[in-house]
Design an enzyme around this catalytic site. Structure first.
Site, PDB file in Angstrom:
ATOM      1  N   SER A   8      22.332  58.241  67.029  1.00 20.82           N
ATOM      2  CA  SER A   8      21.022  58.866  67.188  1.00 20.82           C
ATOM      3  C   SER A   8      20.988  60.287  66.641  1.00 20.82           C
ATOM      4  O   SER A   8      21.990  61.006  66.626  1.00 20.82           O
ATOM      5  CB  SER A   8      20.634  58.873  68.674  1.00 20.82           C
ATOM      6  OG  SER A   8      21.596  59.569  69.434  1.00 20.82           O
ATOM      7  N   ASN A 195      33.202  56.992  79.093  1.00 18.17           N
ATOM      8  CA  ASN A 195      33.627  57.731  80.278  1.00 18.17           C
ATOM      9  C   ASN A 195      34.020  56.695  81.335  1.00 18.17           C
ATOM     10  O   ASN A 195      34.002  55.487  81.069  1.00 18.17           O
ATOM     11  CB  ASN A 195      32.549  58.725  80.744  1.00 18.17           C
ATOM     12  CG  ASN A 195      31.249  58.044  81.155  1.00 18.17           C
ATOM     13  OD1 ASN A 195      31.249  56.865  81.511  1.00 18.17           O
ATOM     14  ND2 ASN A 195      30.160  58.770  81.107  1.00 18.17           N
ATOM     15  N   LEU A 224      37.249  61.663  81.662  1.00 15.11           N
ATOM     16  CA  LEU A 224      37.181  61.714  83.128  1.00 15.11           C
ATOM     17  C   LEU A 224      36.480  62.982  83.603  1.00 15.11           C
ATOM     18  O   LEU A 224      36.831  63.532  84.652  1.00 15.11           O
ATOM     19  CB  LEU A 224      38.599  61.654  83.705  1.00 15.11           C
ATOM     20  CG  LEU A 224      39.552  60.588  83.135  1.00 15.11           C
ATOM     21  CD1 LEU A 224      40.983  60.814  83.630  1.00 15.11           C
ATOM     22  CD2 LEU A 224      39.083  59.193  83.528  1.00 15.11           C
ATOM     23  N   ASP A 257      30.154  64.149  73.398  1.00 12.71           N
ATOM     24  CA  ASP A 257      30.060  64.171  71.931  1.00 12.71           C
ATOM     25  C   ASP A 257      31.046  65.181  71.337  1.00 12.71           C
ATOM     26  O   ASP A 257      31.700  64.911  70.337  1.00 12.71           O
ATOM     27  CB  ASP A 257      28.632  64.529  71.490  1.00 12.71           C
ATOM     28  CG  ASP A 257      27.626  63.464  71.907  1.00 12.71           C
ATOM     29  OD1 ASP A 257      28.030  62.298  72.079  1.00 12.71           O
ATOM     30  OD2 ASP A 257      26.435  63.798  72.062  1.00 12.71           O
TER      31      ASP A 257
END
Ligand code: ATP
Ligand code: MG
Length: 328
Positions: A8, A195, A224, A257
């Site tokens: 995106s 995650n 984490l 990201d």
């Protein structure tokens, strides 16, 4: 070798209303609802997973290739990314739709009214990777991040067909997709990113156990949060890396990201998985300390100093020769 980062590309338009929405709502008139709020400020933030990852890679001195679909309104965002080392020449520009946009108003009690317009993003399914590869050369990896689901499937299929190594990063799209959609997105990936919560979603929705997944991907990287990251490979012991202590926790949006950008940059430099996770955690902490996902300014000296204080001098010595930040 080039990195193709598909996913995106979007902007967030965030407004705040000083009062409370609930004071303007008449409960028994909701079928005729029509309200307008006079907001105090408007903040426009650059975002989108692929754009965030490319921004991180560019800041670390790489030249990632952004793959995604935008509208004519992308001009200003394009020049921002280009100034940060991102190759935007293969971005698809829609003739009819605007760039994806998240529009959100918060009130003084943290109530929220928001909308997400996917817009041009739905044209990601029209993008073919091969012409991009013809232009920039055989990719090290193609990362396939959250995007138009049809587009994600198309890119993944094309990678498998043409033998491009791919990185599966379905994150937000895991909530919407079912097992039938998610399985082909991760099967055969060189690297799978998620995650912890998403790791559970993946096993639940695909019906594959952790072991099944490790037999289908090369490496599974599970972040984490403030506890760092764990890396799993079939038949090997997990590698864990602690996070970098934050100086100030401002806003965590975009940490995932940035982690991906650091991790992939270090792999491209030929460093180990452990070092890659350390570079990922280092870049991520800069995002925690800023409002917005592309607002940090990376300085080489500061990056290496924080590396030494968290991971030791040896880690810094390994990273130092490769690191070419945009700022000294
Ligand atoms: N509070 C924190 N302090 C330092 N580092 C952090 C913190 N939170 C996250 N990180 C770093 O960012 C990495 C990714 O975090 P996390 O697992 O929260 O990703 P995520 O859930 O995908 O986040 P998002 O989708 O909101 O970007 C972690 O592995 C860690 O290195
Ligand atoms: Mg995430």
């Amino acid at each position: 070798m080039p990195l193709l980062i598909a996913g995106s590309i979007a902007t967030d338009h965030l407004m705040s209303f000083p009062g409370r929405f609930s004071d303007s709502l008449v409960v028994d008139q909701l079928d005729k609802l029509s309200v307008s709020f006079l907001v105090e400020d408007l903040e426009v933030r650059r975002g989108g997973c692929a754009a965030n990852i490319c921004f991180g890679l560019g800041n670390l001195g790489l030249r990632p290739v952004l793959v995604g679909a935008v509208g004519e309104d992308f001009a200003e965002y394009r020049s921002w990314l280009q100034r940060h080392n991102v190759d935007c020449d293969s971005v698809h520009v829609s003739q009819t739709r605007h760039t994806a946009r998240f529009v959100c108003t918060n009130d003084s009690s943290h109530a929220q009214i928001a909308s997400f317009y996917a817009g041009a993003m739905s044209e990601a399914r029209e993008i073919e990777l091969q012409p991009i590869v013809d232009r920039v050369g055989e990719p090290d990896y193609v990362l396939i991040g959250p995007d138009d689901p049809e587009g994600m499937l198309r890119h993944t299929d094309e990678c498998r067909q043409r033998g491009y190594k791919f990185v599966a990063d379905p994150s937000q799209q895991l909530a919407f997709g079912d097992g039938k959609m998610i399985r082909p997105l991760i099967d055969g990936a060189e690297i799978l990113f998620s995650n912890e919560y998403e790791a559970d979603l993946i096993t639940q929705k695909t019906g594959w156990s952790r072991e099944d997944i490790l037999s289908r991907v090369g490496t599974w990287v599970v972040t984490l949060g403030a506890a760092g990251v764990r890396i799993d490979r079939e038949g090997e012991e997990s590698i864990t890396v602690e996070a970098v202590p934050e100086i100030e926790k401002v806003e965590p949006t975009g940490v995932g990201d940035a982690f991906r950008a650091g991790f992939l940059a270090a792999l491209g430099w030929g460093l180990s998985l452990e070092r890659a996770a350390q570079v990922g955690c280092l870049l991520a902490v800069y995002v925690v300390e800023q409002v917005g996902t592309q607002e940090y300014v990376l300085s080489r000296a500061d990056f290496l100093e924080r590396c030494t204080s968290t991971y030791g001098a040896e880690a810094s010595a390994d990273i130092d020769p490769h690191l070419k930040t945009l700022h000294p």
